[in-house]
Structure formats: structure tokens, C-alpha cells
Motif scaffolding. Structure first.
Motif, PDB file in Angstrom:
ATOM      1  N   HIS B  98       0.815  -1.216   0.000  1.00 43.42           N
ATOM      2  CA  HIS B  98       0.000   0.000   0.000  1.00 43.42           C
ATOM      3  C   HIS B  98       0.850   1.267   0.000  1.00 43.42           C
ATOM      4  N   MET B  99       2.145   1.116  -0.135  1.00 43.65           N
ATOM      5  CA  MET B  99       3.024   2.295  -0.170  1.00 43.65           C
ATOM      6  C   MET B  99       3.893   2.228  -1.420  1.00 43.65           C
ATOM      7  N   ASN B 100       4.246   3.394  -1.938  1.00 48.62           N
ATOM      8  CA  ASN B 100       5.158   3.360  -3.072  1.00 48.62           C
ATOM      9  C   ASN B 100       6.569   3.029  -2.582  1.00 48.62           C
ATOM     10  N   VAL B 101       7.472   2.866  -3.538  1.00 52.10           N
ATOM     11  CA  VAL B 101       8.813   2.392  -3.202  1.00 52.10           C
ATOM     12  C   VAL B 101       9.488   3.314  -2.190  1.00 52.10           C
ATOM     13  N   LEU B 102       9.435   4.612  -2.459  1.00 51.08           N
ATOM     14  CA  LEU B 102      10.133   5.557  -1.576  1.00 51.08           C
ATOM     15  C   LEU B 102       9.582   5.484  -0.148  1.00 51.08           C
ATOM     16  N   ASN B 104       8.117   2.893   1.206  1.00 51.45           N
ATOM     17  CA  ASN B 104       8.593   1.629   1.753  1.00 51.45           C
ATOM     18  C   ASN B 104       9.973   1.790   2.394  1.00 51.45           C
ATOM     19  N   LEU B 105      10.815   2.566   1.721  1.00 52.37           N
ATOM     20  CA  LEU B 105      12.196   2.704   2.178  1.00 52.37           C
ATOM     21  C   LEU B 105      12.317   3.643   3.375  1.00 52.37           C
ATOM     22  N   THR B 106      11.491   4.682   3.401  1.00 53.93           N
ATOM     23  CA  THR B 106      11.708   5.758   4.371  1.00 53.93           C
ATOM     24  C   THR B 106      10.859   5.634   5.631  1.00 53.93           C
ATOM     25  N   LEU B 107       9.815   4.789   5.582  1.00 54.18           N
ATOM     26  CA  LEU B 107       8.893   4.724   6.726  1.00 54.18           C
ATOM     27  C   LEU B 107       9.609   4.438   8.055  1.00 54.18           C
ATOM     28  N   ALA B 108      10.348   3.322   8.084  1.00 48.93           N
ATOM     29  CA  ALA B 108      10.969   2.924   9.345  1.00 48.93           C
ATOM     30  C   ALA B 108      12.049   3.900   9.823  1.00 48.93           C
ATOM     31  N   PRO B 109      12.969   4.346   8.947  1.00 50.02           N
ATOM     32  CA  PRO B 109      13.986   5.295   9.444  1.00 50.02           C
ATOM     33  C   PRO B 109      13.362   6.573  10.009  1.00 50.02           C
ATOM     34  N   ILE B 110      12.300   7.059   9.360  1.00 47.92           N
ATOM     35  CA  ILE B 110      11.688   8.305   9.834  1.00 47.92           C
ATOM     36  C   ILE B 110      10.938   8.066  11.145  1.00 47.92           C
ATOM     37  N   LYS B 111      10.137   6.991  11.182  1.00 46.83           N
ATOM     38  CA  LYS B 111       9.302   6.762  12.369  1.00 46.83           C
ATOM     39  C   LYS B 111      10.104   6.236  13.550  1.00 46.83           C
ATOM     40  N   LEU B 112      11.156   5.464  13.283  1.00 41.82           N
ATOM     41  CA  LEU B 112      11.828   4.773  14.386  1.00 41.82           C
ATOM     42  C   LEU B 112      13.143   5.411  14.806  1.00 41.82           C
ATOM     43  N   GLN B 113      13.820   6.023  13.848  1.00 40.09           N
ATOM     44  CA  GLN B 113      15.139   6.556  14.188  1.00 40.09           C
ATOM     45  C   GLN B 113      15.122   8.071  14.338  1.00 40.09           C
ATOM     46  N   GLY B 114      13.963   8.670  14.111  1.00 42.18           N
ATOM     47  CA  GLY B 114      13.838  10.106  14.274  1.00 42.18           C
ATOM     48  C   GLY B 114      14.713  10.896  13.325  1.00 42.18           C
ATOM     49  N   ARG B 115      15.067  10.263  12.203  1.00 46.71           N
ATOM     50  CA  ARG B 115      15.902  10.990  11.237  1.00 46.71           C
ATOM     51  C   ARG B 115      15.032  11.925  10.409  1.00 46.71           C
ATOM     52  N   GLU B 118      13.931  14.568   4.907  1.00 52.12           N
ATOM     53  CA  GLU B 118      14.733  14.940   3.719  1.00 52.12           C
ATOM     54  C   GLU B 118      16.009  14.100   3.657  1.00 52.12           C
ATOM     55  N   GLU B 119      16.640  13.942   4.827  1.00 49.95           N
ATOM     56  CA  GLU B 119      17.892  13.180   4.860  1.00 49.95           C
ATOM     57  C   GLU B 119      17.628  11.734   4.455  1.00 49.95           C
TER      58      GLU B 119
END
Lengths: 229, 247
Positions: B98-102, B104-115, B118-119
């Protein structure tokens, strides 16, 4: 033609009888709306608890409570539940008929939504849960970000159907003397001794509401599907 | 924090039973930083189960898994924190449909690592560029081929900047012509000194990329050696018969 005009006049115009229909429609919509909200919230909570138990074996006690709720609600007629809630549970409390109806239909619908939600969650491949967990998401975050959005999309038709059923089921509200759409038509019938026009009018209004709602669900489904093409 | 753990992962007498069926019967294995360990064995040997024990997707019924010196089988450990450092790639990709490729890639780093989004997005695009799929960033998984899905699944794990990558038969569900592109990405990873544990049937990959090859059968490690010795001079009888069938 002339006969129809006269019947129409006596049933709807005379003594402002159309107000029974319009006011009743308002009551029906209000009860349905709030019952749907209770049904969704309750249903998803129960559905999530049940599927969590099935997948992980956790929440054993909550699951047992949920099962009792499902058995009782799905094993008894909604009209009996409505009567019990109004005349037994809220007998001494000064609770409005509308609130009693909202609670009765909401709690009833919740049981059906719960099973829809549970089947939706169970239909999502375990690999999705594992992928989420392997990235470091907790079980509940995986549920929120990954499982539920997909499950919701899968069960949307079933949910829409459940709300159509709920809308129509509220027509038994007259049993606690609540003047909903059905009761409104019935009151007119008892005044004019003409059952045909008021009851047909009521039926047509239900039909139109259901058709509008079905159309809305179809549109929503199509929009959600687009995101996968 | 100490960044140099040796070994990075240490499995100590790991047992796993499903009911009365004992799948792992005491596995001991150490994986050092920068090492590529390939686990092979017949199906039903427990190799996938063992790999899944390393990040606790399967909870061992006995023994310990030490990751960066911490026993992650300890109930008090926050496993979600440790899993962020252990990327995993599955046989069936398990991209989020249900998510596009980008996303898919960015969900966990943004939600879990607080990064910063944009980075993370820039990093994801860089990795996508490296595997030649930058133009597919907006695509949905259903629009991708199996090989593309698996390469993106690898990048999804890499976006978390993990310390180790676990591969669970990453090419087994692919059409033969797509196996190569996935193995190439894994080869590049190994060249960059990523610590990798790979369960696979690709003997060519094991021979060429692995520092160590492990043969598992019937829930235990039967042999463990350098690829040269493993394939050139296998000592265990079962390994000999296994190799004669697959090579």
C-alpha cells in the motif's frame, strides 16, 4: 390522478404531516451515524484483540471477554437487545431514548464489525507483520502503519454492507417509542388510515439512502485501489 | 558506545522446538564484523529457522543469542531497538503493497530513528540509484518485477543503516533470469564489508562471496569451513552427499 392528489394531501400536507417523515429521517440518520461510530471503534478494538490473540497468543483474558461479547450479541435479536438496554439496563437511569438506541445499535454493530475487522487482519500475509517487526517496529506500530491500512482496504465492501444493514435495522426503534423514519410513516398511517403512501414513502427514502451510501462506498473503494495500480 | 564487537553475533547452544518437533538441536555459531557467512543445507534442516532466531522472529526455546554483546533472548531486552540494527530480507520480499517504493524505504527510518525526512529520502534515493532503480521511486510494489522487488527489499533494510544483514533464501522465489541481479546487489554489499548471514541454495554465490560456509542438517551444524575447503574437501558424509546432489 385526483385520488392520488387527495391521498397525497391528507398524508403529507394536511396538519403538516410531512414533518413526521422529515423529523423521523433526522432521528434515523442521527442514530445511525453515532451507532456507526461506536460500532467502528468497538469493532476494531475487539477485532484487533481477537486477531492479536490468534497470531501471537497474547491478550488471552481480553480475548475471552471479547468472545463472550460476540456470542451474546450475535446470538440474540437486535430488537431484544434494544428493549433490554432501554427497559432493563437504563430503566432507573434517566437516559434519552435516542441515547439508548445509539448504544444498543452501536454495541450490536460492533460485534459484526469486529468479525469483519478480524478477518481483514487475518487476510494480510504474516510476512507483512514479520517485515514490519524486522525493521524494528513494535507489534502495535506494525499494526498501525502496515497491517490495518491494508486490512481496511480489504474489508471496505463488507464494512459498507454492515452499515447498510445497521441503517435499516434502526427501523425497529419504534419499539421504544422513538420516532424514527419508520415510526413517522406509521404514525401518519394511524392518523389517515391510509397505509399505502406513507409506508411506500418511507421505503423509498430508505432505498435512496442505501443507494447513495453504496455509491459512496464504491467510489471510496476505487480511490483506495488506485494507490496499488 | 563501542562500535567494535567481536563477534557481532554469537549463537550459543540455540534450541528451537515447535511443539514436540525439535527443529534446532543446539547451534553454536559466531559471526564477526564484516564477515559473510552462508548457511546451506537440505530443506527442513532448520537453517531458515536458525536465521530467524538471530533477530528473534522465532524465539529460541533454549540457548542464547548475543548481539553486540547483549543477550537479546533476555525478556527484559527491547528487541525492537536491536532489530533496527539487523536488516532482514525475506524469500517473498514482503514489501508493503500500500506504499510506493520511496515510502517503503523511508517509513521505518523516519518513524523509528527520528531521522529527518529529507535526509532519509536523499539516502534512499542514493541507494536506489546505486541499484539502478531511482526511476521507480514512485512506483508501487505491484508494478515491479520479482528481481526489482527483492533489490528494493534489500535497500529498505539498508536504509536503517544496519550493522548486519540477514538474508532468508532471497532468490528462491525468483524467476531464474532475475536471480543474477539480486546476487549482484548482495555481492556489492559484501564488497563494502557489510556483515551478512545468508541462507541460500546458490552454491556459486557461497563459493565466490562467503568467508565461511556452514552446512546444517537435522537441526545441527554438520560442517563449517572456508569455501575452498567446504566445496573442495568436504569431510562430513552428509555434506558430501548433499554437494553431490546440488553441484
Amino acid at each position: 390522478m385526483r385520488e392520488f392528489q387527495e391521498a397525497f394531501y391528507s398524508n403529507f400536507i394536511e396538519d403538516d404531516r410531512w414533518e413526521y417523515i422529515v423529523d423521523g429521517l433526522g432521528v434515523t440518520l442521527k442514530i445511525t451515524f453515532f451507532a456507526v461510530i461506536i460500532g467502528i471503534v468497538l469493532g476494531f478494538l475487539v477485532g484487533i484483540i481477537r486477531s492479536t490473540y490468534e497470531r501471537t497468543g497474547k491478550l488471552k483474558i481480553l480475548n475471552a471477554i471479547c468472545k463472550v461479547y460476540l456470542t451474546v450479541i450475535r446470538g440474540t435479536p437486535v430488537l431484544v437487545q434494544l428493549l433490554i438496554i432501554y427497559f432493563v439496563i437504563f430503566a432507573s437511569a434517566n437516559v434519552s431514548k435516542e441515547l439508548a438506541a445509539v448504544i444498543a445499535f452501536g454495541v450490536n454493530s460492533g460485534a459484526y464489525v469486529a468479525e469483519i475487522c478480524r478477518s481483514g487482519i487475518m487476510s494480510i500475509d504474516v510476512g507483512q507483520l514479520e517485515a514490519g517487526r524486522s525493521l524494528g517496529f513494535s507489534y502495535w506500530k506494525t499494526m498501525w502503519y502496515i497491517i490495518l491500512p491494508q486490512a481496511l482496504k480489504n474489508v471496505l465492501p463488507a464494512l459498507g454492507n454492515e452499515f447498510i444493514v445497521l441503517l435499516k435495522e434502526t427501523s425497529v426503534s419504534g419499539y421504544i417509542a422513538l420516532e424514527d423514519l419508520t415510526k413517522g410513516g406509521d404514525i401518519i398511517r394511524s392518523r389517515t388510515y391510509d397505509p399505502f403512501l406513507p409506508l411506500i414513502a418511507v421505503a423509498v427514502i430508505y432505498l435512496v439512502m442505501v443507494m447513495i451510501f453504496s455509491r459512496f462506498v464504491t467510489l471510496l473503494e476505487r480511490r483506495l485501489k488506485q494507490s496499488e495500480r | 558506545m563501542n562500535d567494535n564487537y567481536d563477534p557481532l553475533i554469537q549463537a550459543i547452544d540455540v534450541h528451537k522446538s515447535f511443539g514436540s518437533n525439535e527443529v534446532l538441536k543446539g547451534i553454536n555459531l559466531e559471526i564477526s564484523q564484516g564477515e559473510v557467512v552462508v548457511i546451506v543445507g537440505p530443506s527442513g534442516s532448520g537453517k531458515s529457522t536458525f536465521l530467524r532466531c538471530m533477530n528473534l522472529l522465532e524465539v529460541p526455546t533454549g540457548g542464547k543469542i548475543l548481539f553486540e554483546g547483549t543477550d537479546i533472548t533476555d525478556r527484559g531486552v527491547n528487541i525492537d531497538k536491536h532489530r533496527q540494527k539487523m536488516g532482514m530480507v525475506f524469500q517473498h520480499f514482503n514489501l508493503f503493497p500500500h506504499m510506493n517504493v520511496l515510502k517503503n524505504l523511508t517509513l521505518a527510518p523516519i518513524k523509528l530513528q527520528g531521522r529527518k525526512p529529507e535526509e532519509v529520502r536523499a539516502y534512499a534515493m542514493e541507494l536506489l540509484g546505486r541499484i539502478g532503480l531511482a526511476d521507480r521511486a514512485e512506483a508501487y510494489p505491484s508494478q515491479l518485477s520479482g528481481g526489482q522487488k527483492q533489490r528494493i527489499a534489500i535497500v529498505r533494510a539498508l536504509c536503517m543503516r544496519p550493522e548486519v544483514m540477514l538474508f532468508d533464501e532471497p532468490t528462491s522465489a525468483l524467476d531464474p533470469e532475475m536471480v543474477g541481479e539480486v546476487l549482484n546487489v548482495m555481492r556489492d554489499l559484501a564488497r563494502e564489508r557489510m556483515t551478512m548471514v545468508v541462507v541460500t541454495h546458490e552454491m556459486g554465490f557461497a563459493r565466490e562471496v562467503a568467508n565461511r560456509v556452514v552446512f546444517m542438517d537435522e537441526g545441527i551444524i554438520m560442517e563449517e569451513n572456508t569455501p575452498e575447503e567446504f566445496f573442495g574437501n568436504p569431510k562430513n558424509e552428509r555434506l558430501q552427499s548433499f554437494l553431490s546432489k546440488v553441484l
